[in-house]
Design a protein around this motif. Structure first.
Motif, short mmCIF file in Angstrom:
data_model
loop_
_atom_site.label_atom_id
_atom_site.label_comp_id
_atom_site.label_asym_id
_atom_site.label_seq_id
_atom_site.Cartn_x
_atom_site.Cartn_y
_atom_site.Cartn_z
N UNK A 158 0.79 -1.22 0.00
CA UNK A 158 0.00 0.00 0.00
C UNK A 158 0.82 1.27 0.00
N UNK A 159 2.13 1.14 -0.24
CA UNK A 159 3.02 2.30 -0.13
C UNK A 159 2.64 3.41 -1.11
N UNK A 160 2.47 3.09 -2.36
CA UNK A 160 2.20 4.11 -3.38
C UNK A 160 0.88 4.81 -3.12
N UNK A 161 -0.12 4.06 -2.66
CA UNK A 161 -1.45 4.64 -2.48
C UNK A 161 -1.59 5.37 -1.16
N UNK A 162 -1.12 4.76 -0.06
CA UNK A 162 -1.39 5.32 1.27
C UNK A 162 -0.23 6.11 1.85
#
Length: 224
Positions: free
Chosen positions: A147-151
């Motif tokens: 979820x790094x890119x999104x959150x």
């Protein structure tokens, strides 16, 4: 609240990973999950843990999007309001690595050096001395987290790389200033969002800090 007037008092000053933000979503882990709560349980009633975590807190940078996240601005009144203190634990640095700040790891370490100055000038123990200081290098940002890119969009791959460079620099500050050092990344890691502690990392982090606190308290007792 621990009401033992002789309790060894520890202020834990940090960001969302001291606040207890879950890596999997919004909100806050319950106190019995957060590492500060686990620290209190591990240490017992002879110790009093004060939790001072705030999401997005920087070492000394003003955030153009949130006007209350400069940790240095709040640190001095925080020390005054909670003194007398036996120990101050500071775990900050990753928020400084957001892309909007463009900050390098050595500047983060330098800012934490300034925190030691503030503690020495402001905080006090019941005996009129200076509290023990523990600098904790934060966990590594994980740009491979699902979820790094999104959150965690305020960070990038360079942020993650810089986070891995923090520990030796913060350790050097601690050694030069003769304060304690611990590396959170040696026992804990980020969860799905690549920025916040995984749920199962809170316990080992609490145990790491508990060892440092217990050792410091034991050394102080020897000199009394």
């Amino acid at each position: 609240m621990i009401v033992n007037p002789c309790a060894f008092t520890i202020l834990c000053f940090g960001d969302s990973n001291t606040f207890g933000h879950p890596a999997e979503g919004r909100g806050r882990w319950p106190i019995d999950v957060r590492w500060t709560g686990r620290l209190q349980e591990l240490l017992g009633a002879e110790y009093a843990v004060i939790e001072e975590g705030l999401g997005g807190r920087t070492t000394d940078l003003d955030d153009p999007d949130r006007n209350d996240r400069n940790g240095r601005t709040y640190f001095q009144p925080c020390l005054r309001s909670h003194s007398p203190l036996d120990m101050v634990v500071v775990m900050l640095g990753n928020n400084d690595l957001k892309t909007k700040f463009g900050r390098e790891p050595d500047a983060v370490a330098s800012a934490l050096d300034g925190y030691i100055d503030i503690i020495e000038n402001i905080a006090w123990t019941r005996a009129g001395g200076v509290p023990v200081v523990l600098l904790v290098s934060p966990i590594h940002l994980d740009d491979d987290g699902p979820g790094f890119a999104e959150r965690s969009s305020e960070y990038d791959t360079a942020s993650a790389r810089k986070s891995r460079d923090l520990a030796p620099l913060i350790r050097r500050v601690a050694e030069n200033r003769k304060v304690l050092f611990a590396d959170a990344a040696s026992v804990a890691c980020a969860g799905d969002d690549g920025a916040h502690l995984s749920r199962d990392s809170h316990e080992p982090l609490a145990r790491l800090i508990a060892r440092e606190v217990s050792s410091a308290a034991a050394r102080l007792r020897e000199f009394r």
